[in-house]
Design a protein around this motif. Structure first.
Motif, PDB file in Angstrom:
ATOM      1  N   GLU A 152      11.394   0.564  -3.960  1.00  0.00           N
ATOM      2  CA  GLU A 152      12.638   0.765  -3.203  1.00  0.00           C
ATOM      3  C   GLU A 152      12.496   1.918  -2.202  1.00  0.00           C
ATOM      4  N   ASP A 153      11.863   2.997  -2.651  1.00  0.00           N
ATOM      5  CA  ASP A 153      11.626   4.142  -1.766  1.00  0.00           C
ATOM      6  C   ASP A 153      10.827   3.719  -0.541  1.00  0.00           C
ATOM      7  N   ILE A 154       9.802   2.933  -0.803  1.00  0.00           N
ATOM      8  CA  ILE A 154       8.937   2.507   0.300  1.00  0.00           C
ATOM      9  C   ILE A 154       9.703   1.586   1.228  1.00  0.00           C
ATOM     10  N   GLY A 202      11.629   0.227   6.291  1.00  0.00           N
ATOM     11  CA  GLY A 202      12.476  -0.808   6.869  1.00  0.00           C
ATOM     12  C   GLY A 202      11.992  -2.202   6.503  1.00  0.00           C
ATOM     13  N   SER A 203      10.797  -2.269   5.949  1.00  0.00           N
ATOM     14  CA  SER A 203      10.319  -3.560   5.462  1.00  0.00           C
ATOM     15  C   SER A 203      11.069  -3.942   4.185  1.00  0.00           C
ATOM     16  N   SER A 204      10.976  -5.181   3.827  1.00  0.00           N
ATOM     17  CA  SER A 204      11.658  -5.632   2.612  1.00  0.00           C
ATOM     18  C   SER A 204      10.701  -5.612   1.432  1.00  0.00           C
ATOM     19  N   LYS A 205      11.265  -5.677   0.230  1.00  0.00           N
ATOM     20  CA  LYS A 205      10.441  -5.755  -0.968  1.00  0.00           C
ATOM     21  C   LYS A 205       9.485  -6.927  -0.895  1.00  0.00           C
ATOM     22  N   GLY A 206      10.039  -8.056  -0.577  1.00  0.00           N
ATOM     23  CA  GLY A 206       9.221  -9.256  -0.527  1.00  0.00           C
ATOM     24  C   GLY A 206       8.037  -9.090   0.397  1.00  0.00           C
ATOM     25  N   TYR A 241       5.300  -7.051  -1.136  1.00  0.00           N
ATOM     26  CA  TYR A 241       4.551  -7.859  -2.101  1.00  0.00           C
ATOM     27  C   TYR A 241       3.771  -8.970  -1.417  1.00  0.00           C
ATOM     28  N   TYR A 242       4.150  -9.266  -0.202  1.00  0.00           N
ATOM     29  CA  TYR A 242       3.358 -10.233   0.548  1.00  0.00           C
ATOM     30  C   TYR A 242       2.038  -9.595   0.983  1.00  0.00           C
ATOM     31  N   HIS A 243       2.105  -8.337   1.384  1.00  0.00           N
ATOM     32  CA  HIS A 243       0.904  -7.659   1.882  1.00  0.00           C
ATOM     33  C   HIS A 243       0.048  -7.077   0.768  1.00  0.00           C
ATOM     34  N   PHE A 244       0.697  -6.640  -0.307  1.00  0.00           N
ATOM     35  CA  PHE A 244      -0.059  -6.061  -1.422  1.00  0.00           C
ATOM     36  C   PHE A 244       0.323  -6.777  -2.709  1.00  0.00           C
TER      37      PHE A 244
END
Lengths: 199, 199
Positions: B34-36, B41-45, B48-51
Motif C-alpha cells: 500500500e505504501d508503495i 501512483g501505480s496500483s497494487k495489481g 504484482y504484474y511487474h514483480f
DNA sequence: TATGATACAGAATGAACGTTCAGTATAAAA
DNA sequence: TTTTATACTGAACGTTCATTCTGTATCATA
C-alpha cells in the motif's frame, strides 16, 4: 516462600521453557502466543500476567542466556593461561553455542526486526555495549600483560564482537564440522595476521 | 523498443526506486505494498504484474545492488597495488556503503526473517556463496603472489565475509566517524595480527 | 479496422496475531 | 469467617497486509 508464590514461579518457568523451545524451533515472529498457550496449557491472559508482552518474554529469555554465558565463562577461563589461549577458548565456547544454543537463530531474527519499541532498542544496545566492554577489558589486559600490541582497545573490541556476530550468522550455512575450523581460522588471523611480514 | 515497452520499463523503474526508498526508510516488513502504491501512483495489481511478490521485488533490488557493487569495485581496484592495499580498499568501500547505501538496514532485516520461502532461502545462499568465492580467490591470489601466509583460503574467506557482515551490523550503533576507524582496525588486525610476536 | 497481447486499476479476500478486559478461582491475611 | 491480593481464564477486539481476481484501457500486430 508461599505455596502460591512457588506455584506462580513454576508456571512462569514452565512458560519460559516452552517459549524458548518454540522460539528455537520456529523463530521469533513465527511463534505465536497461541502456540505457547497450546504448549503450556496456560492461558493467554496468564502469559501476559507474567510477562509484559511478547517482546518482554523474549528479553527475559535473553537475560537468562547472558547470565548463563558469563557464569560458564567464569568457570572455564581458568583452564587457560595466556590471553591468546583465552581468546581461542572464547571462540570455542561461542562456536559451540552457535551450534547448540536454542536461541541463536531467534535472537538474530529478533535483533533485526524493524518494528521494535524504543525500550527494546535500548535494551539491545545495552547488551551490545556489555559485550564491547567485555572485549575491551579483555584486550586491555592483554596489552598490559605484554601479550598484545598497543592497539586501540576500544575499536578492536568492536571489531572482535563484529567478527563473532558475523561468524555466528555464517555458521548457519556451513556444515557443523567446518564451524569450529572457521572460528579457529578467524581467531588465528586476528591474533597473528594473515600477511607474511609484519611491519 | 516499443513505446509501450518503454513506458512499462519506466513504471517498473519508478516502482523499484520508490520501493528502495521506502524500504530504506521504514524497513522491509514495515513497508507495505500500500505504501508503495501511495508513493508511485501505480496500483497494487500493477506492482504484482511487474514483480512476482513483495519478496521478489526486494530480491530484484538486491540483485541491482550487487551488480553495482561489483562494477564499482572493478573500477576502483586498479588504484591499489598490493593485495593488502586492496583489502583496505574493500574495507573502505564497504564502510562507506554501510553508512550510505539505502538498503543495508532493510537487507539485514530481510536476511533474518524466518518466514522465507525456500526459493528465497536459496537465493540468499547463492548471494553469500558468491561473496565467499570472491574472498577466496582474493586470498588465494594474495598467497600465490607471496603476500599472504599459506592459510586455508576457504575458511579464511568465510571468516572475512563474517567480519564484514558483523561490522556492517555493529556500524549502526557506532557514530559515523568511528565506523571508518573500526573497519580499519579490524582489517589491520586481520592482516598483521594483534598478538605481539608472530610464530 | 479488428484482434490480441500487454499494462494497469482497485475492490474483495482471507488469514494471522498481539493485546485487552471483564470475570473467576485460589490462597494468604485480617 | 470475611476480605483482599494474587493467579489465572478465554472470548472478543482491532488492526495489519499480502495476494488474488475481475475487469478495463492502451498499444502493437495482422
Amino acid at each position: 516462600m508461599n505455596k502460591k508464590q512457588m506455584q506462580s514461579e513454576q508456571t512462569k518457568k514452565r512458560v519460559a521453557d516452552a517459549a524458548r523451545s518454540l522460539f528455537a524451533l520456529k523463530g521469533y515472529k513465527a511463534t505465536s502466543i497461541e502456540d505457547i498457550v497450546a504448549a503450556t496449557g496456560s492461558s493467554k491472559g496468564n502469559i501476559y500476567y507474567h510477562f509484559k508482552s511478547k517482546e518482554g518474554l523474549f528479553l527475559y529469555l535473553l537475560d537468562e542466556w547472558d547470565r548463563e554465558w558469563e557464569e560458564n565463562w567464569e568457570k572455564k577461563q581458568w583452564q587457560y593461561q595466556t590471553m591468546k589461549e583465552k581468546l581461542f577458548g572464547i571462540a570455542e565456547q561461542l562456536a559451540l553455542e552457535d551450534l547448540n544454543h536454542p536461541l541463536t537463530r531467534a535472537a538474530d531474527e529478533f535483533f533485526h526486526l524493524e518494528e521494535k519499541s524504543n525500550e527494546v532498542e535500548e535494551r539491545i544496545k545495552v547488551i551490545y555495549q556489555n559485550h564491547f566492554q567485555f572485549f575491551e577489558t579483555f584486550i586491555q589486559r592483554g596489552i598490559d600483560q605484554g601479550e598484545f600490541k598497543p592497539v586501540n582497545a576500544k575499536y578492536l573490541a568492536i571489531a572482535l564482537e563484529s567478527l563473532f556476530v558475523g561468524l555466528n550468522q555464517m555458521s548457519r550455512t556451513a556444515s557443523s564440522e567446518d564451524v569450529g575450523k572457521i572460528y579457529q581460522s578467524a581467531v588465528q588471523a586476528f591474533l597473528y595476521g594473515m600477511a607474511k611480514e609484519s611491519d
